[in-house]
Scaffold this active site. Sequence first.
Site, PDB file in Angstrom:
ATOM      1  N   HIS A 124      92.560 -29.126 -44.019  1.00  0.00           N
ATOM      2  CA  HIS A 124      93.122 -28.506 -45.216  1.00  0.00           C
ATOM      3  C   HIS A 124      93.023 -29.460 -46.407  1.00  0.00           C
ATOM      4  O   HIS A 124      92.566 -29.077 -47.488  1.00  0.00           O
ATOM      5  CB  HIS A 124      94.588 -28.126 -44.959  1.00  0.00           C
ATOM      6  CG  HIS A 124      95.322 -27.622 -46.160  1.00  0.00           C
ATOM      7  ND1 HIS A 124      95.546 -26.279 -46.394  1.00  0.00           N
ATOM      8  CD2 HIS A 124      95.880 -28.279 -47.215  1.00  0.00           C
ATOM      9  CE1 HIS A 124      96.212 -26.137 -47.539  1.00  0.00           C
ATOM     10  NE2 HIS A 124      96.433 -27.338 -48.054  1.00  0.00           N
ATOM     11  N   GLU A 125      93.439 -30.711 -46.202  1.00  0.00           N
ATOM     12  CA  GLU A 125      93.414 -31.675 -47.311  1.00  0.00           C
ATOM     13  C   GLU A 125      91.974 -31.971 -47.744  1.00  0.00           C
ATOM     14  O   GLU A 125      91.703 -32.115 -48.939  1.00  0.00           O
ATOM     15  CB  GLU A 125      94.152 -32.967 -46.922  1.00  0.00           C
ATOM     16  CG  GLU A 125      95.615 -32.778 -46.496  1.00  0.00           C
ATOM     17  CD  GLU A 125      96.473 -32.015 -47.509  1.00  0.00           C
ATOM     18  OE1 GLU A 125      96.172 -32.039 -48.710  1.00  0.00           O
ATOM     19  OE2 GLU A 125      97.461 -31.377 -47.078  1.00  0.00           O
TER      20      GLU A 125
HETATM   21 ZN   LIG Z   1      97.172 -27.637 -49.942  1.00  0.00          ZN
END
Ligand SMILES: [Zn+2]
Length: 191
Positions: A124-125
Amino acid sequence: MLVRKAARMLLAALAVLLPLTALQWAGQATATAAPVPAAARTVYYDASGSQEFKAAVDEGAAAWNAAVHNVQLVPASGGARATVTVLADDGWPRTLPDGFGAGTVYMGREAVNDGFYPPRIAAHEFGHILGLPDNRNGRCDYLMSGHSSPVSCTTTAPHPTEAAQVERNATAGFTALTPGKEVWYDGCFAF
Ligand SMILES: [Zn+2]
């Protein structure tokens, strides 16, 4: 004798040059036929400060590398300059982007303690690093749904829509994005 020797040297030179020329032509033909960028952009990340999350970070990067072609996330080693620094702390996971393929990622333990899957957090990051905003639609098949997806979700692969956007971002680069999208890079994105 001299003439014959000169002729032999000429033939020897041609024997070397002709295959080279043919290879060059072949290379040009290949480059013309393929509309993809000549080389994928390589984004080097330094996960040496990510403590217990190093394997999770590598897994998140590998998930992106399997899904996109125009950019690849590679661990910095052998003097390669990292544009992404991955750290660990006790806060919420977050990314401070600094343009496409650059910024600082925090693998915050708060979400891990809540039960979220570390490799999915890392993926996600990295999505933020690759120019994606949060998309809190609650869906497990989207990486950018972040903490809106269930803690049971262990998907690390980006949704095809997310992968397609990253392919476009990698081709366009940061400066080519529209002003509205550039706002993404100005702030801090949480998981
Ligand atoms: Zn985020």
